[in-house]
Design a protein around this motif. Structure first.
Motif, PDB file in Angstrom:
ATOM      1  N   THR A 135       0.820  -1.208   0.000  1.00  0.00           N
ATOM      2  CA  THR A 135       0.000   0.000   0.000  1.00  0.00           C
ATOM      3  C   THR A 135       0.858   1.265   0.000  1.00  0.00           C
ATOM      4  O   THR A 135       0.329   2.373   0.112  1.00  0.00           O
ATOM      5  N   TYR A 136       2.175   1.096  -0.096  1.00  0.00           N
ATOM      6  CA  TYR A 136       3.053   2.264  -0.157  1.00  0.00           C
ATOM      7  C   TYR A 136       4.004   2.118  -1.335  1.00  0.00           C
ATOM      8  O   TYR A 136       4.645   1.070  -1.471  1.00  0.00           O
ATOM      9  N   PRO A 137       4.112   3.096  -2.209  1.00  0.00           N
ATOM     10  CA  PRO A 137       3.367   4.364  -2.208  1.00  0.00           C
ATOM     11  C   PRO A 137       1.897   4.143  -2.538  1.00  0.00           C
ATOM     12  O   PRO A 137       1.557   3.226  -3.289  1.00  0.00           O
ATOM     13  N   PRO A 138       1.013   4.977  -1.995  1.00  0.00           N
ATOM     14  CA  PRO A 138      -0.422   4.720  -2.070  1.00  0.00           C
ATOM     15  C   PRO A 138      -1.020   4.826  -3.470  1.00  0.00           C
ATOM     16  O   PRO A 138      -1.996   4.153  -3.779  1.00  0.00           O
ATOM     17  N   ASN A 139      -0.453   5.677  -4.313  1.00  0.00           N
ATOM     18  CA  ASN A 139      -1.055   5.888  -5.634  1.00  0.00           C
ATOM     19  C   ASN A 139      -0.618   4.857  -6.665  1.00  0.00           C
ATOM     20  O   ASN A 139      -0.979   4.940  -7.829  1.00  0.00           O
ATOM     21  N   GLN A 140       0.167   3.859  -6.241  1.00  0.00           N
ATOM     22  CA  GLN A 140       0.628   2.849  -7.188  1.00  0.00           C
ATOM     23  C   GLN A 140      -0.522   1.931  -7.606  1.00  0.00           C
ATOM     24  O   GLN A 140      -0.619   1.532  -8.756  1.00  0.00           O
ATOM     25  N   TYR A 141      -1.379   1.554  -6.635  1.00  0.00           N
ATOM     26  CA  TYR A 141      -2.491   0.658  -6.929  1.00  0.00           C
ATOM     27  C   TYR A 141      -3.841   1.227  -6.513  1.00  0.00           C
ATOM     28  O   TYR A 141      -4.864   0.617  -6.775  1.00  0.00           O
ATOM     29  N   CYS A 142      -3.842   2.367  -5.832  1.00  0.00           N
ATOM     30  CA  CYS A 142      -5.075   2.905  -5.283  1.00  0.00           C
ATOM     31  C   CYS A 142      -5.379   4.269  -5.884  1.00  0.00           C
ATOM     32  O   CYS A 142      -4.499   4.936  -6.435  1.00  0.00           O
ATOM     33  N   THR A 184      -8.833   5.540  -2.031  1.00  0.00           N
ATOM     34  CA  THR A 184      -9.777   4.420  -2.016  1.00  0.00           C
ATOM     35  C   THR A 184      -9.029   3.152  -2.390  1.00  0.00           C
ATOM     36  O   THR A 184      -8.035   3.181  -3.112  1.00  0.00           O
ATOM     37  N   ILE A 185      -9.504   2.028  -1.862  1.00  0.00           N
ATOM     38  CA  ILE A 185      -8.871   0.744  -2.116  1.00  0.00           C
ATOM     39  C   ILE A 185      -9.956  -0.301  -2.346  1.00  0.00           C
ATOM     40  O   ILE A 185     -10.999  -0.286  -1.682  1.00  0.00           O
ATOM     41  N   THR A 186      -9.755  -1.183  -3.283  1.00  0.00           N
ATOM     42  CA  THR A 186     -10.736  -2.218  -3.582  1.00  0.00           C
ATOM     43  C   THR A 186     -10.570  -3.399  -2.621  1.00  0.00           C
ATOM     44  O   THR A 186      -9.535  -3.550  -1.964  1.00  0.00           O
ATOM     45  N   ALA A 187     -11.586  -4.240  -2.592  1.00  0.00           N
ATOM     46  CA  ALA A 187     -11.507  -5.439  -1.760  1.00  0.00           C
ATOM     47  C   ALA A 187     -10.377  -6.349  -2.222  1.00  0.00           C
ATOM     48  O   ALA A 187      -9.684  -6.962  -1.393  1.00  0.00           O
ATOM     49  N   ASP A 188     -10.172  -6.433  -3.517  1.00  0.00           N
ATOM     50  CA  ASP A 188      -9.097  -7.281  -4.044  1.00  0.00           C
ATOM     51  C   ASP A 188      -7.739  -6.791  -3.572  1.00  0.00           C
ATOM     52  O   ASP A 188      -6.888  -7.581  -3.133  1.00  0.00           O
ATOM     53  N   ALA A 206      -7.291  -7.348   0.251  1.00  0.00           N
ATOM     54  CA  ALA A 206      -6.979  -8.746   0.562  1.00  0.00           C
ATOM     55  C   ALA A 206      -5.531  -9.060   0.209  1.00  0.00           C
ATOM     56  O   ALA A 206      -4.833  -9.763   0.959  1.00  0.00           O
ATOM     57  N   GLU A 207      -5.067  -8.524  -0.901  1.00  0.00           N
ATOM     58  CA  GLU A 207      -3.673  -8.748  -1.301  1.00  0.00           C
ATOM     59  C   GLU A 207      -2.714  -8.103  -0.302  1.00  0.00           C
ATOM     60  O   GLU A 207      -1.683  -8.680   0.052  1.00  0.00           O
ATOM     61  N   ALA A 208      -3.061  -6.896   0.158  1.00  0.00           N
ATOM     62  CA  ALA A 208      -2.199  -6.196   1.110  1.00  0.00           C
ATOM     63  C   ALA A 208      -2.144  -6.921   2.444  1.00  0.00           C
ATOM     64  O   ALA A 208      -1.079  -7.028   3.073  1.00  0.00           O
ATOM     65  N   LEU A 209      -3.285  -7.432   2.917  1.00  0.00           N
ATOM     66  CA  LEU A 209      -3.305  -8.168   4.180  1.00  0.00           C
ATOM     67  C   LEU A 209      -2.514  -9.471   4.071  1.00  0.00           C
ATOM     68  O   LEU A 209      -1.800  -9.860   4.998  1.00  0.00           O
ATOM     69  N   LEU A 214     -12.383   1.673   1.934  1.00  0.00           N
ATOM     70  CA  LEU A 214     -12.729   0.500   1.145  1.00  0.00           C
ATOM     71  C   LEU A 214     -13.854   0.874   0.185  1.00  0.00           C
ATOM     72  O   LEU A 214     -14.929   1.293   0.609  1.00  0.00           O
ATOM     73  N   SER A 215     -13.591   0.725  -1.099  1.00  0.00           N
ATOM     74  CA  SER A 215     -14.571   1.141  -2.097  1.00  0.00           C
ATOM     75  C   SER A 215     -15.656   0.096  -2.337  1.00  0.00           C
ATOM     76  O   SER A 215     -16.735   0.429  -2.830  1.00  0.00           O
ATOM     77  N   ASP A 216     -15.384  -1.152  -1.997  1.00  0.00           N
ATOM     78  CA  ASP A 216     -16.387  -2.208  -2.141  1.00  0.00           C
ATOM     79  C   ASP A 216     -17.171  -2.360  -0.839  1.00  0.00           C
ATOM     80  O   ASP A 216     -16.688  -2.020   0.245  1.00  0.00           O
TER      81      ASP A 216
END
Length: 686
Positions: free
Chosen positions: A70-77, A88-92, A95-98, A251-253
Motif C-alpha cells: 500500500t506504499y506508495p499509495p497511488n501505485q495501486y489505489c 480508495t482501495i478495492t476489496a481485491d 486482501a492482497e495487502a493483508l 474500502l470502495s467495495d
C-alpha cells in the motif's frame, strides 16, 4: 433441600469486544464475554532490575524492515482527496495487502523493544529503567510498518473483518481539534504487560483502511477517514517523518463483496454470527478447556467433566448420556436424606427418558474448622447414595441387610445401574470436593492416594482449595470405614506422605503427557513430582532450594536437572536463545518415558513461554492456538508471558514454519494478538 430441576446447558457466550484500560469500544447490547470462573491473575514480579543491560539474544546479522504494497499509495489505489490525503482501495487490493503483511517476517525483538513497552515522557519509572539500557529509547522504530483496519461506527459485533478495531481505540474524541492519535503510553507505573496499547501504537505506524457496513452512511466513512489522515499528518510532523509516509484508505467495495470473495477475512458476518474463519481467542480457550476436561469415568458409572456446552464443538458429551447431572455450585446446600430418597423415586419414574439435575456444594464451600457434623454426614450420604445407584449388582451381591435406621434404597427396585455426571463450568474446580470424596469412598483410597490416582491414573486435571485438602484428610478414616471397597480402618491407616502437607491444593499443570507447568513450590516438592511420574526439572530463572538431606534421600540424577540462569521477568531479558536447549531437555525426558516440570517462580511467564514454545514445536500449532492450549491447561492461574516473550513466540512461529519447509504466514498480526490477550485478561483485572 436439594431438588431435581430441568435446566438448559449453558450456551457459549457470544464473542464481544471488551475494552481494556485506555480503550472505549462499543460493545452493543450483548454485553461483555463471560470470564471463565475461578481463574485469577497472580502477581508476577519483574525480579531484580539489573543496573546494566543483559547479554543480547542471538539475532540475525541484517535488520528486518516490514514492507507493504500500500506504499506508495497511488501505485495501486485511487486518490479520493488531497487535503487531507485520502485514497480508495478495492476489496481485491485490500486482501492482497493483508496477505502480503501476513507473509512478512517481523522485525527482530531488539529492533522494536523497549519502544513497544510504552515509554511516556512523564513516566519516569518506565523511562529510567529502559533508558539505562538503550539510547533514544523513545524513538519510533523505522523498521515497523503495519496495516490497520478501522470500522466506521465502531460496532464490532457484526460485519467485523479480521483484526478490525474501532476508531476510539486510536483517535482522540471527535471534538478534539486538530484530530490526533491517543497518547496510549501509560503515564504512571511500571509494566511490561501493556498489551492494551499495542493496537494503538501499531496503528500510528500503519496504513489505515476504513470501512463500513450496510448500516453505515458513506459520509460517515469519509469523515472518519479524513480525521485519521489529519492525525497521521500530526504524528508524522511530531516525529520528523516524511509527509504521507503512512496513509489512509477507504474500502470502495461493500462489506458483502468482501464476505463473498474473501470469507477468510470475515470474523463476524453481517448477521452477527462468528464465521470461524478467523482465530478467536475466547472461543479457542473455551474449546481447549472443554477438550482438556472432557468428561471421563472416575469410578464405575460415575463421570467427571464440564457442564455440557453445545456452543463448543469438541469431545464434550451431551447430557442425554447420563441419568443424573450433579452440578457443583456455591449456591447449593448439602442434600438431606429425604431429598436423596425423593430423587431416587424421581429417577425411577423418569425411566431414563431424560437426564435429571441436582446441585451439590462446590469445592471450598465446607470450610474448616467450622464444618458441621451434618455437612459431613450429608457428604457421606451422597457418596453412599451415588454408589448404590451406580453399582446395583455389586450391592445385591453383598446381600446387605437394611437396619432400622438405615435409609438405603431397596435394591429389588433397581433394574439397571445409573450413570452420573459431576460437573461445573470449567470441569475441574467446583467439582473437586465431591469427586475426590466419592473416589475415596468408591475405590477405598486414603486422601493422598486418591489425589495422585485421580490425576495420574484417571487422567483428570483438577484444582482443589486448601480447605478441601484439610477436610478430606480429617474425615478419611470415616470414608474408609464406610467404603464398600476399603479394608483400611483407623488403626491401620497408612502414614501421611510428606508431600501432602506441602501442597496448597494445586498440582503442577499437565500441559502435555510428558510436560508439566508449575511454580517454585511445586519444584521444591520433589516427592510429589515423583508420585506424578515427573523425572526431570527445568528451572527458568529460579533455583531450587532442596536441603542436603532431601538431595541425599532422593538421589535425583544431576543430568535430570537444568537451570536457565539470568532470566528475570523484566521485559528485557530474552528467552529466544534458550528455546532450543530447553526443548531438547524436555524431549530427552519424553524419550526416557518420564515427564519434565518446567517452572519459574509463579509459573505464568518465563516457564509458560517455554511450554508454549514446546506445544508449537510438538503439535505444529500457531502461536494464538498454542497460547490458548497452554492457558486452558494452566487451570485456575492465568498465564501471562510479557510483551517481549509474546513477541519472541511469534518469531518462534516463523522459525517453526521455516523448519517445516512451510511458507511464512501468520494467523494473526502482532497488534491483534496483543489486543486479544488484553481483552481476555480484562475480566480478571482488579
Amino acid at each position: 433441600m436439594t431438588a431435581a430441576v430441568a435446566r438448559a446447558s449453558m450456551p457459549m457466550p457470544h464473542r464481544t469486544s471488551t475494552p481494556p484500560p485506555h480503550l472505549s469500544l462499543n460493545t452493543s447490547t450483548r454485553g461483555t464475554p463471560a470470564a471463565i470462573p475461578n481463574k485469577h491473575i497472580p502477581i508476577c514480579s519483574p525480579g531484580g532490575l539489573p543496573a546494566t543491560p543483559p547479554a543480547s539474544p542471538p539475532r540475525q546479522d541484517s535488520l528486518i524492515e516490514t514492507s507493504s504494497i500500500t506504499y506508495p499509495p497511488n501505485q495501486y489505489c485511487t486518490e479520493y482527496s488531497d487535503d487531507p490525503p485520502v485514497y480508495t482501495i478495492t476489496a481485491d487490493r485490500m486482501a492482497e495487502a493483508l496477505e502480503h503483511m501476513a507473509t512478512q517476517p517481523l522485525p527482530n525483538p531488539d529492533q522494536v523493544f523497549p519502544w513497544l513497552h510504552g515509554l511516556h515522557a512523564e513516566n519516569q519509572i518506565q523511562l529510567a529503567f529502559f533508558s539505562s539500557r538503550r539510547k533514544s529509547v523513545r524513538k519510533v522504530p523505522n523498521c515497523l510498518r503495519g496495516l490497520t483496519l478501522v470500522k466506521t461506527g465502531g460496532n464490532l459485533n457484526s460485519s467485523k473483518l479480521k483484526g478490525a478495531i474501532a476508531a476510539d481505540e486510536i483517535l482522540q474524541p471527535a471534538s478534539s481539534d486538530p484530530p490526533a492519535f491517543i497518547e496510549c503510553d501509560p503515564k504512571d507505573g511500571f509494566s511490561v504487560r501493556n498489551f492494551q496499547i499495542q493496537a494503538c501504537k501499531l496503528a500510528m505506524v500503519s496504513d489505515i483502511i476504513v470501512y463500513g457496513d450496510q448500516k453505515t452512511h458513506p459520509n460517515e466513512t469519509i469523515a472518519l477517514a479524513q480525521r485519521i489522515s489529519k492525525a497521521q499528518r500530526q504524528y508524522e510532523a511530531r516525529n520528523g517523518f516524511p509527509r504521507c509516509l503512512f496513509n489512509t484508505f477507504m474500502l470502495s467495495d461493500s462489506f458483502s463483496v468482501v464476505q463473498e470473495r474473501y470469507p477468510e477475512l470475515v470474523a463476524t458476518d453481517s448477521t452477527s454470527n462468528m464465521t470461524g474463519n478467523v482465530a478467536d481467542f475466547f472461543y479457542w480457550e473455551r474449546y481447549e478447556m472443554c477438550k482438556m476436561s472432557t468428561a471421563s469415568e472416575i469410578s464405575n458409572n460415575v463421570f467427571l467433566g464440564p457442564t455440557p456446552d453445545p456452543g463448543v464443538k469438541s469431545e464434550c458429551v451431551g447430557e442425554d448420556a447420563y441419568d443424573m447431572l450433579i452440578e457443583a455450585t456455591d449456591l447449593a446446600h448439602v442434600p438431606e436424606s429425604r431429598s436423596l430418597r425423593a430423587l431416587r423415586m424421581g429417577m425411577e419414574r423418569n425411566n431414563r427418558k431424560c437426564a435429571m439435575h441436582m446441585e451439590f456444594p462446590s469445592s471450598g464451600s465446607i470450610m474448616p474448622p467450622t464444618w458441621s457434623h451434618s455437612e459431613v454426614d450429608g457428604l457421606m450420604d451422597m457418596c453412599k447414595w451415588m454408589y448404590e445407584l451406580a453399582n446395583p449388582q455389586e450391592i445385591r451381591r453383598s446381600k446387605r441387610r437394611k437396619s432400622d435406621d438405615d435409609e438405603a434404597i431397596e435394591m429389588d427396585d433397581i433394574v439397571a445401574p445409573r450413570k452420573f455426571l459431576i460437573h461445573c463450568t470449567d470441569g475441574y474446580t467446583e467439582t473437586t470436593l465431591l469427586a475426590l470424596a466419592y473416589f475415596m469412598y468408591a475405590e477405598g483410597l486414603p486422601a493422598h492416594d486418591a489425589w495422585v490416582r485421580m490425576h495420574r491414573d484417571k487422567g483428570r486435571n483438577f484444582f482443589a482449595y486448601p480447605s478441601d485438602v484439610a477436610l478430606l484428610t480429617v474425615i478419611q478414616c470415616r470414608i474408609l470405614e464406610e467404603s464398600p471397597r476399603s479394608s483400611l480402618g483407623a488403626l491401620n491407616m497408612p502414614p501421611e506422605p510428606n508431600w501432602l502437607s506441602k501442597i496448597d491444593g494445586s498440582l503442577p499443570s499437565r500441559i502435555l503427557p510428558y510436560m508439566y507447568l508449575g511454580n517454585l513450590g511445586h519444584a521444591n516438592n520433589p516427592e510429589l513430582l515423583r508420585e506424578l511420574g515427573i523425572t526431570r526439572i527445568l528451572s527458568v530463572g529460579e533455583a531450587l532450594s532442596w536441603g542436603d538431606d532431601l538431595k541425599k534421600r532422593l538421589n535425583w540424577p544431576t543430568e535430570n536437572l537444568m537451570m536457565v540462569d539470568r532470566v528475570q521477568d523484566n521485559g528485557v531479558d530474552p528467552l529466544w536463545g534458550e528455546f532450543e536447549r530447553c526443548l531438547k531437555f524436555i524431549e530427552a525426558g519424553k524419550q526416557d518415558g518420564g515427564a519434565t516440570l518446567v517452572h519459574c517462580r509463579v509459573g505464568v511467564s518465563r516457564s509458560a513461554t517455554i511450554c508454549i514454545a514446546e506445544v508449537m514445536n510438538e503439535l505444529g500449532l500457531s502461536f494464538p492456538r498454542a497460547y490458548c492450549f497452554v492457558r486452558a491447561r494452566r487451570l485456575n492461574v492465568i498465564i501471562q508471558p510479557h510483551l517481549r516473550f509474546t513477541y519472541e513466540l511469534l518469531k518462534w512461529e516463523e522459525f517453526q514454519r521455516q523448519r517445516r519447509n512451510e511458507p511464512l504466514r501468520r494467523e494473526l498480526e502482532w497488534a491483534t494478538v496483543a489486543r486479544e490477550i488484553a481483552l481476555m485478561n480484562k475480566p480478571y483485572s482488579k
